[in-house]
Design a protein around this motif. Sequence first.
Motif, PDB file in Angstrom:
ATOM      1  N   LEU A  45      25.172  -9.815  -1.052  1.00 19.98           N
ATOM      2  CA  LEU A  45      23.907 -10.669  -0.892  1.00 19.98           C
ATOM      3  C   LEU A  45      23.165 -10.615   0.498  1.00 19.98           C
ATOM      4  N   LEU A  46      24.096 -10.507   1.271  1.00 21.63           N
ATOM      5  CA  LEU A  46      23.118 -10.481   2.562  1.00 21.63           C
ATOM      6  C   LEU A  46      22.645  -9.064   3.194  1.00 21.63           C
ATOM      7  N   LEU A  47      23.782  -8.199   3.090  1.00 21.36           N
ATOM      8  CA  LEU A  47      23.542  -6.569   3.410  1.00 21.36           C
ATOM      9  C   LEU A  47      23.266  -5.871   2.158  1.00 21.36           C
ATOM     10  N   LEU A  48      22.972  -6.625   0.760  1.00 22.65           N
ATOM     11  CA  LEU A  48      21.577  -6.075   0.273  1.00 22.65           C
ATOM     12  C   LEU A  48      20.646  -6.050   0.697  1.00 22.65           C
ATOM     13  N   LEU A  49      19.754  -7.845   1.183  1.00 27.04           N
ATOM     14  CA  LEU A  49      18.810  -7.875   1.611  1.00 27.04           C
ATOM     15  C   LEU A  49      18.391  -6.848   2.824  1.00 27.04           C
ATOM     16  N   PHE A  50      19.866  -7.158   3.726  1.00 25.96           N
ATOM     17  CA  PHE A  50      19.003  -6.306   4.855  1.00 25.96           C
ATOM     18  C   PHE A  50      18.724  -4.734   4.778  1.00 25.96           C
ATOM     19  N   TRP A  51      18.813  -4.328   3.955  1.00 26.77           N
ATOM     20  CA  TRP A  51      18.921  -2.697   3.192  1.00 26.77           C
ATOM     21  C   TRP A  51      17.916  -2.339   2.638  1.00 26.77           C
ATOM     22  N   THR A  52      17.406  -3.605   1.863  1.00 25.54           N
ATOM     23  CA  THR A  52      16.212  -3.226   0.776  1.00 25.54           C
ATOM     24  C   THR A  52      14.884  -3.740   2.056  1.00 25.54           C
ATOM     25  N   SER A  53      15.417  -4.380   3.143  1.00 19.09           N
ATOM     26  CA  SER A  53      14.420  -4.252   3.877  1.00 19.09           C
ATOM     27  C   SER A  53      13.987  -3.259   4.816  1.00 19.09           C
ATOM     28  N   SER A  54      15.289  -2.987   5.006  1.00 19.44           N
ATOM     29  CA  SER A  54      15.350  -1.749   6.437  1.00 19.44           C
ATOM     30  C   SER A  54      14.809  -0.808   6.009  1.00 19.44           C
ATOM     31  N   ALA A  55      14.765  -1.080   4.180  1.00 20.73           N
ATOM     32  CA  ALA A  55      14.368   0.856   3.627  1.00 20.73           C
ATOM     33  C   ALA A  55      12.336   0.126   3.898  1.00 20.73           C
ATOM     34  N   LEU A  56      11.436  -0.738   3.667  1.00 20.23           N
ATOM     35  CA  LEU A  56      10.840  -0.768   4.139  1.00 20.23           C
ATOM     36  C   LEU A  56       9.471  -0.654   4.505  1.00 20.23           C
ATOM     37  N   VAL A  57       8.365  -0.064   5.863  1.00 23.20           N
ATOM     38  CA  VAL A  57       7.873  -0.062   6.461  1.00 23.20           C
ATOM     39  C   VAL A  57       5.760  -0.734   6.950  1.00 23.20           C
ATOM     40  N   ARG A  58       5.948  -1.493   7.168  1.00 24.20           N
ATOM     41  CA  ARG A  58       4.949  -1.988   7.112  1.00 24.20           C
ATOM     42  C   ARG A  58       4.317  -1.284   8.143  1.00 24.20           C
ATOM     43  N   VAL A  59       3.388  -1.474   7.381  1.00 20.08           N
ATOM     44  CA  VAL A  59       2.287  -0.909   8.727  1.00 20.08           C
ATOM     45  C   VAL A  59       0.527  -1.369   9.148  1.00 20.08           C
ATOM     46  N   PRO A  60       0.567  -2.540   9.791  1.00 19.63           N
ATOM     47  CA  PRO A  60      -0.846  -3.327   9.803  1.00 19.63           C
ATOM     48  C   PRO A  60      -2.265  -2.621   9.917  1.00 19.63           C
ATOM     49  N   LEU A  61      -3.088  -3.050   9.129  1.00 19.25           N
ATOM     50  CA  LEU A  61      -4.282  -2.639   9.381  1.00 19.25           C
ATOM     51  C   LEU A  61      -5.586  -3.051  10.348  1.00 19.25           C
ATOM     52  N   ARG A  62      -6.033  -2.409  10.326  1.00 17.75           N
ATOM     53  CA  ARG A  62      -7.226  -3.553  10.779  1.00 17.75           C
ATOM     54  C   ARG A  62      -8.937  -3.621  10.214  1.00 17.75           C
ATOM     55  N   ARG A  63      -9.682  -3.829   9.769  1.00 16.10           N
ATOM     56  CA  ARG A  63     -10.360  -4.025   9.237  1.00 16.10           C
ATOM     57  C   ARG A  63     -11.732  -4.200  10.165  1.00 16.10           C
ATOM     58  N   VAL A  64     -13.015  -3.063  10.729  1.00 17.71           N
ATOM     59  CA  VAL A  64     -13.723  -2.849  11.793  1.00 17.71           C
ATOM     60  C   VAL A  64     -15.438  -3.121  10.887  1.00 17.71           C
ATOM     61  N   PRO A  65     -16.096  -3.486  11.910  1.00 20.37           N
ATOM     62  CA  PRO A  65     -17.381  -3.293  10.956  1.00 20.37           C
ATOM     63  C   PRO A  65     -18.036  -1.366  11.350  1.00 20.37           C
ATOM     64  N   SER A  66     -18.395  -1.055  10.358  1.00 19.34           N
ATOM     65  CA  SER A  66     -18.708   0.197   9.655  1.00 19.34           C
ATOM     66  C   SER A  66     -19.926   1.020  10.849  1.00 19.34           C
ATOM     67  N   ILE A  67     -19.141   2.008  10.795  1.00 23.97           N
ATOM     68  CA  ILE A  67     -20.225   2.611  11.462  1.00 23.97           C
ATOM     69  C   ILE A  67     -21.931   2.379  11.387  1.00 23.97           C
ATOM     70  N   GLN A 103     -13.766   0.870   7.147  1.00 29.81           N
ATOM     71  CA  GLN A 103     -13.312  -0.133   7.913  1.00 29.81           C
ATOM     72  C   GLN A 103     -12.228  -0.503   8.847  1.00 29.81           C
ATOM     73  N   TYR A 104     -10.998   0.060   7.928  1.00 27.21           N
ATOM     74  CA  TYR A 104      -9.334  -0.088   8.093  1.00 27.21           C
ATOM     75  C   TYR A 104      -8.718   1.472   8.755  1.00 27.21           C
ATOM     76  N   PHE A 105      -8.186   0.751   9.599  1.00 37.18           N
ATOM     77  CA  PHE A 105      -7.047   2.112   9.782  1.00 37.18           C
ATOM     78  C   PHE A 105      -6.071   0.914  10.744  1.00 37.18           C
ATOM     79  N   GLY A 106      -5.145   2.275  11.057  1.00 37.36           N
ATOM     80  CA  GLY A 106      -3.761   1.269  11.749  1.00 37.36           C
ATOM     81  C   GLY A 106      -3.587   2.612  12.779  1.00 37.36           C
ATOM     82  N   ASP A 107      -1.623   1.835  13.323  1.00 36.84           N
ATOM     83  CA  ASP A 107      -1.671   3.184  14.339  1.00 36.84           C
ATOM     84  C   ASP A 107      -0.589   3.666  14.403  1.00 36.84           C
ATOM     85  N   ILE A 108      -0.365   5.397  14.968  1.00 34.20           N
ATOM     86  CA  ILE A 108       0.290   6.301  14.501  1.00 34.20           C
ATOM     87  C   ILE A 108       1.394   6.501  16.249  1.00 34.20           C
TER      88      ILE A 108
END
Length: 406
Positions: A6-28, A81-86
């Motif tokens: 179960l621990l190995l499955l949980l680790f494998w599942t979580s490692s397959a997902l990549v979260r990219v935070p998005l920031r929200r700012v006032p529009s132009i 309004q929303y963007f993130g980093d690469i």
Amino acid sequence: MLKLLLLLLLFWTSSALVRVPLRRVPSIRSQLRAVGLLEEFLKDHRPDAYNRRYAQCFPSGTPSLRLGRSSEKIYNFMDTQYFGDISLGTPEQNFSVIFDTGSADLWVPSSYCVSTACVQHRRFKAFDSTSYRHDGRTFGIHYGTGHLLGVMARDTMKIGSLIAVNQEFGEAVYEPGNIFVLGKFDGVLGMAYPSLAEILGNPVFDNLLAQKALDKPVFSFYLSRTTRTTSPEGELLLGGIDEALYSGPINWLPVTAKGYWQIKMDSVAVQGVSSFCPQGCQAVVDTGTSLIAGPTNDILNLQQLIGATPTNFGEFLIDCVRLSSLPHVTFVLGGTEYTLTAEQYVRKEMLGDRELCFSGFEGMDIVSPAGPLWILGDVFLTEYYSVFDRGQDCVGLARAKHPAEE
């Protein structure tokens, strides 16, 4: 042994997902309004005047300058309004980008760019990257307020913990106009189908899939309502779905045309009365458009039904005091109703000590073989968690779970 599995499955599942935070700012648009420069800006950036002013700056035959080309595009960075980093290159060079499901190109400013806009943003330095590969092709993208010109390149790209080698992207060398000067983002990362790209090749998500960087050909968006630091401002999840960010079942809708993330919409109702496209129409789910757009005549009628009055800036004002009495607007997709209250389809801004309420709907005539398109932008996607599945070619929608609802 079972616990270990179960621990190995949980680790494998979580490692397959990549979260990219998005920031929200006032529009132009909000920034310009706050300093009293919106009217002057809009006069200088009308598409017809802008094209006349800058068309001679581009090589003859530039594809994006062809007559009618702009009618195929739905860019609106003035309200984004929303963007993130690469990052690009070796060693990494960081950039903030709009993750845009309404386009398929990746571009960032080049160190060779001569425009004022580029000076205000981070620029890609090809000579600093050991993994850079020259491509040689040129590209041009026609936006509503001007043209962007550049050269194609290839390099290693990183998004979250994912790495795409030999990624095609554009180095912008000419970005005329204040849209890009004022924007908080450096570039754009398109996440639509490859057929929508200006330059043939693999968009970022297709490259990640080809290099088997993801276990599932899926990505999903969560967009917050506020900029409070106590809650996520937004998130792009690559490789799957986050069940903690939505409630209820996901309604799956097949893609009807593989360019935009285009789906069939059954109808649009105001206060329960089917007012628009009663025989069905086509809609695009687009994170790169802030508002909800539709055919101009339909939107004008809708503005009247919700009590919105036009301004000199092409926007529609609503009396903030009346919000609780305004009608609901419902989009019917795949037989499921997606209802927005006035509090949800109205954009609020502070001008000094005065609160202004603007309609979240805009007229935009997009021609397609299937007829006029409606655009479900961030006003809609803030309320509904969106999933984009390239494996099954479908879009999933579920009610977003905002902190106040927990």
